[in-house]
Design a protein around this motif. Structure first.
Motif, short mmCIF file in Angstrom:
data_model
loop_
_atom_site.label_atom_id
_atom_site.label_comp_id
_atom_site.label_asym_id
_atom_site.label_seq_id
_atom_site.Cartn_x
_atom_site.Cartn_y
_atom_site.Cartn_z
N ASP A 543 -5.28 126.40 161.91
CA ASP A 543 -5.28 126.78 163.33
C ASP A 543 -6.07 125.78 164.17
OD1 ASP A 543 -3.84 129.00 162.59
OD2 ASP A 543 -5.56 130.37 162.61
N ARG A 544 -7.22 125.33 163.65
CA ARG A 544 -8.04 124.37 164.40
C ARG A 544 -7.32 123.03 164.59
NH1 ARG A 544 -12.54 125.86 160.73
NH2 ARG A 544 -13.80 127.46 161.75
N ASN A 546 -4.25 122.46 165.28
CA ASN A 546 -3.10 122.48 166.18
C ASN A 546 -1.84 121.92 165.51
OD1 ASN A 546 -4.56 123.56 168.40
ND2 ASN A 546 -5.41 121.52 168.80
#
Length: 555
Positions: A543-544, A546
């Motif tokens: 998620d971090r 992207n």
């Protein structure tokens, strides 16, 4: 370095004050130290090196984590704990299909990448700031600079290999980067090349010492034999992945790398096994870690004056109730049954319910393993347990307990396996297997010194060298690969190797399915299959990024 053995991390506490007046808020700091000024302070380079060991001293994030993944997720041990809800992350991995949100996997990822970041900073700054560095008020020599960098490159390879045997492919970061940088996974072949590059660079440094030459005050510090041993360990793993079509390459070339690296330790390291296996795990940790068997131990001590405590492993993984531990790491019945009759290593690996140890006051401590999440196995790790006479104030966290991440016994078995795979003579392969077995059956004690009663001591008897040769020695005509697999399991049990071995032997799925069918406890192995490994990359990291970092294709 003086008192190197404790590898203490160096930290600074910054206290922020607030006030109403703008003039106070805008004041210049009363004292500060620039980066350039720091590197002119005494022993700045060594402080950077010591900091690279720091993540390895994290009991929860490293020691407990490594053994939980290496042994508790497979057939050697269960997670244990107070109840089925205690550390469910370990149970989840053991079932064979952990979620990408699994905390045990996130814990490993975060710890190892924090460590890699420290290594990258140390390498860059030691090289860049070398002309400013001093130690004990004197300029540091080129030889010492080379040793520092060799040491840190070994550690970087070490941390990366931890990630590989769990996740297979991960981002490769070999220099400091801005915190917002996001990188994709690197192919395992590229990671292999970097590990070999770091280890070869360390090995080729003349001032990087051999393990046998380390003074007592520097035991626990990286050395040339540790680098050879890690290279051999990694090469066996890569060879196994190639054989099972999980990576590209030539398996025979990797087995040759393993053989050549292990041979350097076996034939040129001047190392030896402790005669008595008990000396590794009695509980005092005054013999084993300083012996010629301990190539890369982690030395700990309880030093309250500087806030340095023992490893949490020594309380997490021993019995609850009157013993005072947290009840984790419960050896399975399957592991207990793997030991041959007459092998005292079983006694020095597994404690049974109702075993009795002496207390520090001369009484008896009867181990009671009922009433918590160990009622199925009723066993705990002797390798984790420190008897009362070896603790301060009988506190399980106040002892010198520490793990052995590389022992000479493992290198002998690595060498035997690599020799076999590269068509070495069966007689020579058997020789190295038997070197480990002979120590176990002939020279190891048949009595647990701090104990009053041990269930697994029953039936143990002295074995003469001639009796060993007749009854217990592996023969050149035996199935030597199976002999090595057996020996690795019983010699290295509960030290974090079992998952590594099952994956590289391509036996993870079959072993865990069979385990579930036979025992069924806590559904361990219920979802294990060929698509279980590599385990999923933590979803928070994906998620971090992207979308730059992608999940493993099997999840």
């Amino acid at each position: 370095m003086k008192n190197y053995k404790y590898l203490l991390a160096i930290g600074v506490l910054i206290v922020s004050l607030s006030a109403c007046k703008k003039s106070f808020l805008e004041r210049e700091p009363l004292g500060s130290l620039s980066e350039e000024g720091y590197f002119q302070t005494d022993n700045a380079a060594m402080k950077l090196v010591v900091d690279c060991y720091g993540p390895m001293l994290d009991g929860w994030g490293y020691t407990i984590n490594k053994v939980a993944l290496g042994d508790e997720s497979v057939d050697n041990a269960d997670g244990g704990g107070s109840d089925p809800g205690d550390r469910p992350q370990t149970i989840e991995v053991g079932r064979g299909r952990p979620l990408a949100s699994n905390p045990l996997l996130s814990e490993m990822w975060n710890n190892r990448y924090a460590a890699i970041g420290k290594c990258n900073l140390a390498i860059e700054n030691i090289e860049k700031q070398w002309d400013k560095l001093v130690a004990d008020g004197k300029s540091v020599s080129e030889e010492e600079k080379a040793r520092y960098i060799a040491e840190v490159k070994f550690l970087r390879a070490w941390y990366y290999f931890d990630l590989i045997w769990v996740f297979k492919e991960v981002p490769l970061v070999i220099s400091p980067m801005p915190s917002e940088t996001r990188l994709p996974k690197s192919p395992v072949e590229e990671l292999k090349a970097q590990i070999y590059s770091d280890l070869d660079a360390a090995i080729n440094v003349a001032s990087f010492p051999r393990s046998a030459s380390l003074p007592r005050s520097e035991k626990g510090r990286a050395n040339k034999d540790a680098a050879y041993a890690l290279k051999a360990r990694a090469a066996l793993f890569f060879a196994g992945l190639i054989e099972s079509s999980k990576m590209q390459g030539n398996a025979m070339e990797e087995y040759t790398v393993a053989k050549n690296a292990a041979e350097q330790v076996v034939k040129n390291g001047g190392l030896s096994l402790l005669p008595d296996y008990q000396d590794l795990y009695r509980g005092d940790y005054q013999v084993g870690p300083y012996s010629q068997e301990a190539i890369f131990p982690v030395l700990r001590a309880f030093l309250p004056t500087i806030g340095f405590g023992g490893d949490a492993f020594a309380i997490m993984n021993v019995g609850r109730n009157n013993i005072g531990g947290y009840g984790g790491n419960t050896p399975t019945r399957d592991l207990a049954s793997a030991f041959e009759a007459g092998d005292p290593r079983k006694m020095f690996t597994i404690i049974s319910h109702n075993d009795i140890f002496r207390t520090s006051s001369g009484g008896n401590e009867v181990h009671n393993y009922r009433g918590y999440f160990n009622d199925f196995n009723l066993q705990h790790s002797r390798k984790a347990f420190v008897p009362q006479q070896f603790r301060m104030q009988d506190n399980l966290t106040r002892s010198n307990w520490g793990p052995y991440w590389i022992r000479y016994a493992e290198v002998l078995l690595v060498y035997a396996e690599a020799l076999l795979k590269t068509n070495g003579a069966n007689g020579e392969v058997a020789q190295y297997i038997n070197e480990v077995r002979r120590r176990a059956f002939v020279t190891t004690s048949k009595v647990d010194g701090p104990a009053v009663f041990r269930q697994f001591s029953e039936g143990l008897a002295a074995v003469t060298p001639s009796e060993f040769d007749t009854r217990y020695a592996v023969k050149p005509t035996d199935n030597l690969l199976e002999a090595i697999k057996h020996e690795r399991r019983v010699e290295l049990a509960l030290e974090g190797f079992r998952l590594y071995d099952l994956v590289r032997w391509n036996q993870y799925a079959t072993t865990m399915k069979a385990f579930y069918t036979k025992y069924g406890f806590a559904d361990k192995g219920v979802s294990a299959g060929d698509n279980s490994w590599p385990f999923p990359i933590p979803q928070t990291e994906i998620d971090r990024s992207n979308g730059v970092l992608t999940q493993n294709s099997n999840y």
